[in-house]
Motif scaffolding. Structure first.
Motif, short mmCIF file in Angstrom:
data_model
loop_
_atom_site.label_atom_id
_atom_site.label_comp_id
_atom_site.label_asym_id
_atom_site.label_seq_id
_atom_site.Cartn_x
_atom_site.Cartn_y
_atom_site.Cartn_z
N GLY A 1 1.35 6.85 -6.82
CA GLY A 1 0.36 7.91 -7.04
C GLY A 1 0.99 9.29 -6.94
N ALA A 2 1.88 9.46 -5.95
CA ALA A 2 2.57 10.74 -5.81
C ALA A 2 3.43 11.03 -7.03
CB ALA A 2 3.41 10.74 -4.53
N SER A 3 4.07 9.98 -7.58
CA SER A 3 4.89 10.17 -8.78
C SER A 3 4.03 10.60 -9.96
CB SER A 3 5.62 8.86 -9.10
OG SER A 3 6.37 9.01 -10.29
N GLU B 1 0.83 -1.21 0.00
CA GLU B 1 0.00 0.00 0.00
C GLU B 1 0.87 1.26 0.00
OE1 GLU B 1 -3.51 2.10 2.68
OE2 GLU B 1 -2.57 0.24 3.34
N ARG B 2 1.96 1.20 0.79
CA ARG B 2 2.85 2.36 0.85
C ARG B 2 3.50 2.61 -0.52
NH1 ARG B 2 4.71 1.07 5.45
NH2 ARG B 2 6.53 -0.10 4.72
N ARG B 3 3.85 1.53 -1.19
CA ARG B 3 4.43 1.68 -2.53
C ARG B 3 3.39 2.22 -3.53
NH1 ARG B 3 7.48 -4.07 -2.24
NH2 ARG B 3 9.34 -3.36 -1.10
N ALA B 4 2.15 1.81 -3.39
CA ALA B 4 1.10 2.32 -4.28
C ALA B 4 0.92 3.82 -4.09
CB ALA B 4 -0.21 1.57 -4.02
N ARG B 5 0.98 4.27 -2.80
CA ARG B 5 0.86 5.71 -2.56
C ARG B 5 2.04 6.46 -3.19
NH1 ARG B 5 -0.81 4.19 2.73
NH2 ARG B 5 1.29 4.66 3.53
N ALA B 6 3.24 5.87 -3.12
CA ALA B 6 4.41 6.52 -3.73
C ALA B 6 4.23 6.63 -5.25
CB ALA B 6 5.68 5.73 -3.40
#
Length: 889
Positions: A327-329, A320-325
């Motif tokens: 999205g930020a990218s 999940e944390r990687r998915a948020r990263a």
């Protein structure tokens, strides 16, 4: 116990297999979804970015062409160029052209090269010329191309039309300037990572192209193939007029993601690309990470029923944390794209298929005046009212009009500002087909200034730049419309062809500036004599044409002609001087004198020449007899043009006799023309030769023939010491007169003192300063100068004493009635006295009686010519007569 352990292993194995299958399906699905989203994002980013770059390239090309067109149309530049053409080595003329060029807005960074109509350089300003490593032709409003020489340059060449003489040019202008936008987009491109490139190319034949240097290939690329491995390169599709996105191989045989599009109507193609290895590197990294993860899940699946749930939960949190990263990218990439759009100095609108605005850059805000919150999510119709069809489809008709080549081309429409003010705009539309929807990217440009420029250029195309009157093109259109209306209504149309009398004298003596102001005043006076629906046009020079539509009576046309004559003949006060001129007017009336435009104009022109021949300052209606006279004159002119080649000219010589001993001292050469149909009198063909300019080659023939004849006389020991040749006004004005005379003497091996030249009194006074210069050169050679027809002009004694004149010839009109008319006797006596006071000898023409000869001898006249001594004779007969008279024959 065994069974229990086997079952446990089976359950553990089954659970591991199920978990592995679920993990594999989840991984593949996640990979496919991420790959699709990434590819769609890359495609949209590349296409939007390419559209903005293409708009920048188009704008730079159009701005360049606008500046070059302004330079070519600028009247100050034209006047300075005309001045430079007259004096190519004049430093002040060079400086005047430089100042005129500098005054044109936007020309500061240009390299300008002016050449005359023959291609000879006249002036070069600004950026120096340089050799080009590659040249890309551009289809535009002017002949334009992109060159590369230590950087890109935009170059245009244009002919400079001569407004004074339709259909001719003053010369050519080659204008070049650096193209910083092209340099930044090609060699200096810094977007899309380490492998990103923006390519700009032009087709060279069916299978090759030339390209500007690229970031990864920093050198010009001439002759690149359009295909690689049997597949078209993205640039090949862009040059074919296509636009879109593709994953393919580029010219380096590397896999790339590329957006391609044509650069408007310029014929150029643009590609924005980057290596897929770099673009999808993060995705590949995740794949390499997920494979061990799947294996780990399979191994941990067996322990899932016991105590391994907690590590799985932790792994989910990490994912999940990687998915948020990620999205930020994506959000960062969108912000970067937005910054790029806002940096473009052209309005960019991205509209969905429902006509709702999704993107609205800063340039569009300045153009329309609306804040983003008032536009985004709302219909584009509030900005461009008529862009949507009746069924609500917006932009579709701009890209699906039955012609695929229209995709992405510019259309002119009307925009609406926030305050409700309409303005013209140019819109370039490209359609982007995305996975979930269709978007339209519209590049919008305010063309208010361009439309105003076009209106000015249209006015210049149909009006005379000096007087503002209609030019010949507009005149013919209005005359045609008047004829059509008259044919329906049964009316008449009057055509007045007017030529100013003696305008050339004013123009040559007082200068073109005074002449131009006089023409403007004449134009205003003519316009003041006409009705609102009448048309007055300047034909060129000092000729004007008036069209009078809806005329019911012939008398009305005559009244207008009389009114114009009175207005034009009134005195003019220009620069403190009072000037006078008149007009000769020819009148033709539809339908009696012609049924079409060309016939009416031709017949009015014929009538105008008839008016000139009947004393000037009058008007004449066309009559069929004028056509017959015109045809006879045309036949005479046509025959005269071939007379030299057919050897139809000959010379006769009339002796010039000394009054002291009554012996011939010289002979005047007289031109005779004897075509097959019979001899033509000189007073018929000489004026035609003068008017057509044929007198120049004919006069040169006379000069050579007279010199050769005198050389043959010398061989026969003829007592004559000089042969005299008359010079016409056209010959005298010719710039190489002195060299022509010198060449004739050299060819005949004749000394200059054996040649005399005669010029008329009126020719001297037409341009006294230039006449003094030329006559001084001839006199210094040893040639004797005579003034013919003296007393018939208006000589200024203050000028006359400055001319290097050796003889003055008294016109035969004064000699004819010498014995019976006291006034002629007094004039002749005064001329002889004045000539002697100027150290000039005197020759009397037309002496036919003993009484005339006695009078002239008593008054001290030096020489005479006339039938009293001899009629003009061919050269051989003259020698025989003179030798017989002197007893040497």
């Amino acid at each position: 116990m065994f069974f229990h352990s086997v079952q446990e292993r089976r359950i553990t194995l089954s659970a591991a297999l199920v978990l592995a299958l679920l993990a594999t399906i989840t991984g593949v699905a996640s990979w496919w979804l991420t790959r699709s989203q990434t590819e769609a994002w890359v495609a949209r980013t590349l296409e939007l970015t390419l559209a903005s770059h293409v708009a920048l390239v188009e704008r730079e090309v159009r701005d360049h062409e606008a500046v070059v067109a302004a330079l070519a149309q600028d009247p100050t530049v034209r006047r300075a160029l005309v001045r430079l053409l007259r004096a190519p080595d004049n430093g002040e003329a060079q400086a005047a052209l430089r100042r005129a060029v500098a005054a044109v807005r936007g020309s500061e960074a240009y390299g300008l090269h002016f050449a005359d109509p023959a291609g000879r350089p006249l002036a070069r300003f600004g950026l120096p010329a340089a050799d080009s490593a590659v040249t890309l032709p551009v289809r535009g409003t002017l002949p334009t191309w992109v060159e590369w020489s230590e950087g890109p340059r935009l170059v245009s060449g244009v002919d400079l039309a001569d407004a004074r003489v339709p259909g001719t040019t003053l010369g050519t202008l080659a204008a070049s300037r650096p193209a910083p936008i092209l340099a930044g987009l090609t060699l200096g491109y810094r977007g899309l990572g380490q492998t990103g490139e923006f390519a700009l190319c032009a087709a060279r034949g069916p299978d090759r192209m030339d390209c500007l240097p690229l970031r990864l290939t920093p050198r010009p690329l001439p002759g690149l193939p359009l295909h690689a491995d049997g597949q078209p390169l993205p640039m090949a599709r862009a040059l074919a007029g296509e636009a879109g996105f593709v994953l393919t191989r580029d010219y380096r045989r590397k896999e790339v993601a590329a957006a391609f599009a044509p650069v408007g109507t310029t014929g150029l193609g643009a590609v924005l690309k980057a290596d897929t290895a770099e673009l999808f590197a993060p995705l590949h990294g995740r794949l390499l990470y997920w494979l061990p993860l799947v294996l780990g899940l399979v191994l941990l699946g067996a322990l899932l029923l016991r105590w391994q749930v907690l590590p799985l939960v932790r792994q989910v949190l990490v994912s999940e944390r990687r998915a948020r990263a990620m999205g930020a990218s994506l959000a960062e990439s969108e912000a970067r794209s937005r910054a790029v759009l806002d940096s473009v100095d052209q309005g960019i609108l991205v509209v969905n298929s429902r006509g709702e605005v999704e993107t609205y850059n800063f340039a569009a805000q300045r153009m329309f005046g609306h804040a983003p919150e008032a536009v985004l999510g709302r219909s584009v119709s509030q900005l461009i009212p008529h862009v949507c069809g009746e069924k609500g489809a917006c932009f579709e008709r701009l890209v699906e009009s039955g012609d695929a080549t229209l995709t992405g081309t510019g259309r002119e429409m009307t925009g609406l500002r926030r305050d409700g003010t309409p303005f013209p705009l140019e819109i370039h539309v490209s359609r982007l087909t995305c996975p979930r929807q269709t978007l339209y990217v519209a590049a919008v440009r305010d063309i208010s200034e361009r439309k105003a420029q076009e209106a000015r250029m249209l006015h210049l195309a149909h009006h005379d730049p000096l007087t503002g009157l209609a030019n010949r093109t507009l005149l013919q259109d209005r005359l045609q419309q008047a004829i059509l209306r008259a044919a329906r209504a049964g009316d008449h149309v009057g055509v007045l062809f007017m030529d100013l009398d003696h305008f050339k004298t004013i123009n040559d003596s007082l200068g073109h500036q005074v002449g131009d102001r006089l023409l403007k005043t004449v134009a205003n006076r003519i316009a003041g004599c006409l009705r609102e629906g009448d048309t007055v046009a300047r034909q060129g020079g000092d000729e004007f044409i008036v069209v009078l539509p809806a005329v019911t009576r012939f008398e009305d046309v005559g009244m207008v002609a009389s009114k114009i004559l009175a207005a034009v003949s009134a005195p003019y006060h220009i620069d403190g001087q009072e000037l006078h001129t008149g007009a000769s007017i020819g009148v033709a009336v539809y339908p009696e004198d012609g049924q079409d435009v060309d016939t009416l104009l031709r017949h009015a022109d014929t009538a105008m020449y008839y008016a000139k021949g009947t004393g000037r300052s009058n008007y004449q209606f066309f009559a069929p007899e004028m056509n017959r006279a015109a045809r006879e004159r045309l036949q005479l002119e046509t025959s005269l043009r071939h007379a030299l080649d057919r050897r139809e000219f000959s010379l006769e010589f009339q002796p010039i006799v000394a009054l002291g001993d009554n012996r011939a001292r010289g002979a005047e050469a007289l031109l005779r023309w004897r075509p097959e149909r019979g001899p033509v009198a000189p007073d018929r063909f000489i004026p035609v030769a003068e008017e057509t300019g044929l007198i120049v080659p004919i006069g040169e023939w006379v000069l050579r023939e007279a010199c050769a004849q005198f050389r043959s006389w010398q061989a026969r020991e003829c007592p004559l010491s000089r042969v005299v040749v008359n010079l016409s006004a056209r010959q005298f004005a010719h710039r190489n007169l002195v060299s022509v005379v010198r060449r004739a003497l050299d060819e005949a091996e004749l000394a200059p003192e054996h040649l005399g030249l005669e010029i008329t009194e009126s020719l001297l006074m037409a341009n006294p300063v230039e006449a003094i210069r030329v006559l001084t050169l001839l006199s210094d050679m040893g040639i004797q100068i005579s003034v013919d027809d003296f007393g018939t002009g208006y000589s200024s004694l203050s000028y006359l004493k400055r001319f290097p004149i050796h003889k003055i010839k008294i016109d035969r009109s004064f000699v004819r009635d010498l014995a019976t008319d006291p006034e002629d006797a007094a004039i002749v006596t005064a001329i002889i006295a004045m000539a002697h006071s100027l150290d000039c000898s005197v020759v009397a023409e037309g002496v036919e009686t003993e009484e005339q000869l006695t009078f002239l001898r008593e008054r001290g006249c030096d020489e005479y010519q006339g039938y009293y001594f001899s009629r003009p004779l061919p050269g051989a007969q003259l020698v025989e007569r003179l030798q017989a008279a002197s007893g040497t024959g």
